[in-house]
Design a protein around this motif. Structure first.
Motif, PDB file in Angstrom:
ATOM      1  N   GLY A  74       0.806  -1.005  -0.105  1.00 41.46           N
ATOM      2  CA  GLY A  74       0.008   0.039  -0.013  1.00 41.46           C
ATOM      3  C   GLY A  74       0.746   1.360   0.084  1.00 41.46           C
ATOM      4  N   VAL A  75       2.123   1.241   0.178  1.00 38.85           N
ATOM      5  CA  VAL A  75       3.009   2.152   0.068  1.00 38.85           C
ATOM      6  C   VAL A  75       3.246   2.901  -1.353  1.00 38.85           C
ATOM      7  CG1 VAL A  75       5.427   3.184   0.387  1.00 38.85           C
ATOM      8  CG2 VAL A  75       4.308   1.640   2.299  1.00 38.85           C
ATOM      9  N   THR A  76       2.959   4.031  -1.361  1.00 40.78           N
ATOM     10  CA  THR A  76       2.902   4.719  -2.795  1.00 40.78           C
ATOM     11  C   THR A  76       4.628   5.015  -3.250  1.00 40.78           C
ATOM     12  OG1 THR A  76       0.735   5.902  -2.618  1.00 40.78           O
ATOM     13  CG2 THR A  76       2.408   7.001  -4.180  1.00 40.78           C
ATOM     14  N   ILE A  77       4.942   4.401  -4.044  1.00 39.78           N
ATOM     15  CA  ILE A  77       6.426   4.574  -4.552  1.00 39.78           C
ATOM     16  C   ILE A  77       6.340   5.320  -5.933  1.00 39.78           C
ATOM     17  CG2 ILE A  77       6.672   2.297  -5.769  1.00 39.78           C
ATOM     18  CD1 ILE A  77       9.503   3.970  -3.593  1.00 39.78           C
ATOM     19  N   ASN A  78       5.437   5.321  -6.738  1.00 36.18           N
ATOM     20  CA  ASN A  78       5.332   5.813  -8.070  1.00 36.18           C
ATOM     21  C   ASN A  78       4.295   6.718  -8.134  1.00 36.18           C
ATOM     22  OD1 ASN A  78       5.639   6.164 -10.771  1.00 36.18           O
ATOM     23  ND2 ASN A  78       4.906   4.362 -11.343  1.00 36.18           N
ATOM     24  N   PRO A  79       3.959   7.966  -7.566  1.00 37.74           N
ATOM     25  CA  PRO A  79       2.947   8.856  -7.752  1.00 37.74           C
ATOM     26  C   PRO A  79       2.594   9.392  -9.154  1.00 37.74           C
ATOM     27  CG  PRO A  79       4.719  10.093  -6.651  1.00 37.74           C
ATOM     28  CD  PRO A  79       5.269   8.519  -7.053  1.00 37.74           C
ATOM     29  N   THR A  80       3.443   9.228 -10.150  1.00 36.42           N
ATOM     30  CA  THR A  80       3.133   9.469 -11.508  1.00 36.42           C
ATOM     31  C   THR A  80       2.450   8.366 -12.296  1.00 36.42           C
ATOM     32  OG1 THR A  80       4.974   9.264 -12.194  1.00 36.42           O
ATOM     33  CG2 THR A  80       4.407  11.332 -11.343  1.00 36.42           C
ATOM     34  N   GLY A  81       2.496   7.026 -11.565  1.00 36.17           N
ATOM     35  CA  GLY A  81       2.247   5.904 -12.410  1.00 36.17           C
ATOM     36  C   GLY A  81       0.893   5.761 -12.997  1.00 36.17           C
ATOM     37  N   LYS A  82       0.527   5.291 -14.237  1.00 34.60           N
ATOM     38  CA  LYS A  82      -0.820   4.929 -14.592  1.00 34.60           C
ATOM     39  C   LYS A  82      -0.584   3.573 -15.358  1.00 34.60           C
ATOM     40  CE  LYS A  82      -1.981   9.412 -15.573  1.00 34.60           C
ATOM     41  NZ  LYS A  82      -2.195  10.762 -16.553  1.00 34.60           N
ATOM     42  N   MET A  83      -1.233   2.616 -14.975  1.00 29.11           N
ATOM     43  CA  MET A  83      -1.070   1.189 -15.398  1.00 29.11           C
ATOM     44  C   MET A  83      -1.587   0.761 -16.818  1.00 29.11           C
ATOM     45  SD  MET A  83      -2.359  -1.072 -11.702  1.00 29.11           S
ATOM     46  CE  MET A  83      -2.322  -2.395 -12.889  1.00 29.11           C
ATOM     47  N   ASP A  84      -2.192   2.021 -17.260  1.00 24.80           N
ATOM     48  CA  ASP A  84      -2.979   1.779 -18.778  1.00 24.80           C
ATOM     49  C   ASP A  84      -2.421   2.584 -19.884  1.00 24.80           C
ATOM     50  OD1 ASP A  84      -4.151   3.787 -17.815  1.00 24.80           O
ATOM     51  OD2 ASP A  84      -6.174   3.187 -18.223  1.00 24.80           O
ATOM     52  N   ASP A  85      -1.262   3.215 -19.699  1.00 25.45           N
ATOM     53  CA  ASP A  85      -0.565   4.172 -20.575  1.00 25.45           C
ATOM     54  C   ASP A  85       0.473   3.840 -21.375  1.00 25.45           C
ATOM     55  OD1 ASP A  85       1.373   4.121 -18.745  1.00 25.45           O
ATOM     56  OD2 ASP A  85       1.390   6.319 -18.240  1.00 25.45           O
ATOM     57  N   GLY A  86       0.676   2.568 -21.393  1.00 29.76           N
ATOM     58  CA  GLY A  86       1.738   1.873 -21.791  1.00 29.76           C
ATOM     59  C   GLY A  86       3.340   2.451 -21.675  1.00 29.76           C
ATOM     60  N   LYS A  87       3.304   2.960 -20.509  1.00 26.21           N
ATOM     61  CA  LYS A  87       4.533   3.489 -20.219  1.00 26.21           C
ATOM     62  C   LYS A  87       4.814   2.619 -18.586  1.00 26.21           C
ATOM     63  CE  LYS A  87       5.148   6.555 -23.251  1.00 26.21           C
ATOM     64  NZ  LYS A  87       5.983   6.750 -24.094  1.00 26.21           N
ATOM     65  N   PHE A  88       6.060   2.737 -18.157  1.00 26.73           N
ATOM     66  CA  PHE A  88       6.383   2.579 -16.868  1.00 26.73           C
ATOM     67  C   PHE A  88       7.395   3.523 -16.228  1.00 26.73           C
ATOM     68  CE2 PHE A  88       9.443   0.350 -19.315  1.00 26.73           C
ATOM     69  CZ  PHE A  88      10.749   0.456 -18.773  1.00 26.73           C
ATOM     70  N   GLU A  89       7.648   3.684 -14.913  1.00 27.29           N
ATOM     71  CA  GLU A  89       8.489   4.790 -14.485  1.00 27.29           C
ATOM     72  C   GLU A  89       9.582   3.982 -13.763  1.00 27.29           C
ATOM     73  OE1 GLU A  89       5.124   6.470 -15.680  1.00 27.29           O
ATOM     74  OE2 GLU A  89       4.857   5.011 -14.136  1.00 27.29           O
ATOM     75  N   ILE A  90      10.649   4.884 -14.021  1.00 31.73           N
ATOM     76  CA  ILE A  90      11.802   4.509 -13.281  1.00 31.73           C
ATOM     77  C   ILE A  90      11.844   5.444 -12.139  1.00 31.73           C
ATOM     78  CG2 ILE A  90      14.319   3.946 -13.353  1.00 31.73           C
ATOM     79  CD1 ILE A  90      13.940   3.453 -16.280  1.00 31.73           C
ATOM     80  N   VAL A  91      11.889   4.963 -11.059  1.00 28.77           N
ATOM     81  CA  VAL A  91      11.982   5.924  -9.772  1.00 28.77           C
ATOM     82  C   VAL A  91      13.352   5.652  -9.045  1.00 28.77           C
ATOM     83  CG1 VAL A  91      10.915   6.704  -7.450  1.00 28.77           C
ATOM     84  CG2 VAL A  91       9.531   5.599  -9.359  1.00 28.77           C
ATOM     85  N   ILE A  92      14.127   6.899  -9.263  1.00 29.20           N
ATOM     86  CA  ILE A  92      15.577   7.097  -8.749  1.00 29.20           C
ATOM     87  C   ILE A  92      15.497   7.556  -7.185  1.00 29.20           C
ATOM     88  CG2 ILE A  92      18.013   7.277  -9.084  1.00 29.20           C
ATOM     89  CD1 ILE A  92      17.358   7.323 -12.026  1.00 29.20           C
ATOM     90  N   LEU A  93      15.570   6.872  -6.222  1.00 36.16           N
ATOM     91  CA  LEU A  93      15.854   7.341  -4.941  1.00 36.16           C
ATOM     92  C   LEU A  93      17.252   7.620  -4.618  1.00 36.16           C
ATOM     93  CD1 LEU A  93      13.079   4.977  -3.486  1.00 36.16           C
ATOM     94  CD2 LEU A  93      13.049   7.502  -3.318  1.00 36.16           C
ATOM     95  N   LYS A  94      17.826   8.870  -4.764  1.00 35.53           N
ATOM     96  CA  LYS A  94      19.098   9.160  -4.609  1.00 35.53           C
ATOM     97  C   LYS A  94      19.576   9.142  -2.974  1.00 35.53           C
ATOM     98  CE  LYS A  94      18.805  11.944  -8.570  1.00 35.53           C
ATOM     99  NZ  LYS A  94      18.907  13.479  -9.173  1.00 35.53           N
ATOM    100  N   ASN A  95      18.746   9.572  -2.137  1.00 41.35           N
ATOM    101  CA  ASN A  95      18.947   9.679  -0.860  1.00 41.35           C
ATOM    102  C   ASN A  95      17.676   8.929  -0.024  1.00 41.35           C
ATOM    103  OD1 ASN A  95      19.831  10.298   1.845  1.00 41.35           O
ATOM    104  ND2 ASN A  95      18.586  12.121   1.871  1.00 41.35           N
ATOM    105  N   LEU A  96      18.093   7.858   0.785  1.00 45.71           N
ATOM    106  CA  LEU A  96      16.807   7.283   1.428  1.00 45.71           C
ATOM    107  C   LEU A  96      17.275   7.130   3.195  1.00 45.71           C
ATOM    108  CD1 LEU A  96      14.287   5.885   0.882  1.00 45.71           C
ATOM    109  CD2 LEU A  96      15.285   3.846   0.681  1.00 45.71           C
TER     110      LEU A  96
END
Length: 153
Positions: A66-88
């Motif tokens: 349930g944790v949001t890791i990809n707030p801009t993601g849309k499952m049906d847009d034919g794209k995926f996101e690469i989320v780079i966490l530079k600092n954690l």
């Protein structure tokens, strides 16, 4: 790639399950974390290079927890996101698990694409959908658009 995969590995090796198990392993993983790694992402005709703690390839907005890791993601847009966490660090981690992804902080970079190549200087812990898969230093990723019917809410 990175800290989340290490968390999955630690969780698999522990005896405590559920959200408490994840929380305990998150603390242990952050405390005993491997050093940041150098990553290069080739996508959309550009190259992004930086030091990262974690790289997430996601087609949906949330992890199964349930944790949001990809707030801009849309499952049906034919794209995926690469989320780079530079600092954690604990502050960034706290913001992420509380649903406040620090997009404007410089700690997070999101690349939307339909194919990418991710390389690291050294092999980095890697997991797919909650299953630890070992260490990888090269990932060649692409999406197969409209290959599966998915109900999106």
């Amino acid at each position: 790639m990175g800290l989340n995969a290490l968390l999955v590995k630690n969780y698999e090796n522990s005896n405590v399950r559920g959200m408490i198990g994840y929380a305990l392993q998150a603390i242990t993983t952050l405390k005993d974390a491997e050093p940041p790694f150098y990553v290069k992402v080739k996508a959309n005709g550009t190259v992004t290079e930086c030091v990262a703690r974690m790289v997430v390839i996601a087609n949906s907005q949330k992890y199964g927890t349930g944790v949001t890791i990809n707030p801009t993601g849309k499952m049906d847009d034919g794209k995926f996101e690469i989320v780079i966490l530079k600092n954690l660090d604990l502050i960034v981690f706290g913001k992420i698990i509380s649903g406040n992804m620090p997009l404007d902080s410089g700690d997070v970079e999101i690349i939307t694409t339909d194919k990418a190549e991710i390389t690291t200087e050294i092999p980095v812990s890697f997991q797919i959908d909650g299953e630890y898969c070992g260490e990888e230093s090269v990932l060649d990723i692409h999406i197969l658009h409209k290959q599966m019917k998915v109900a999106v809410q």
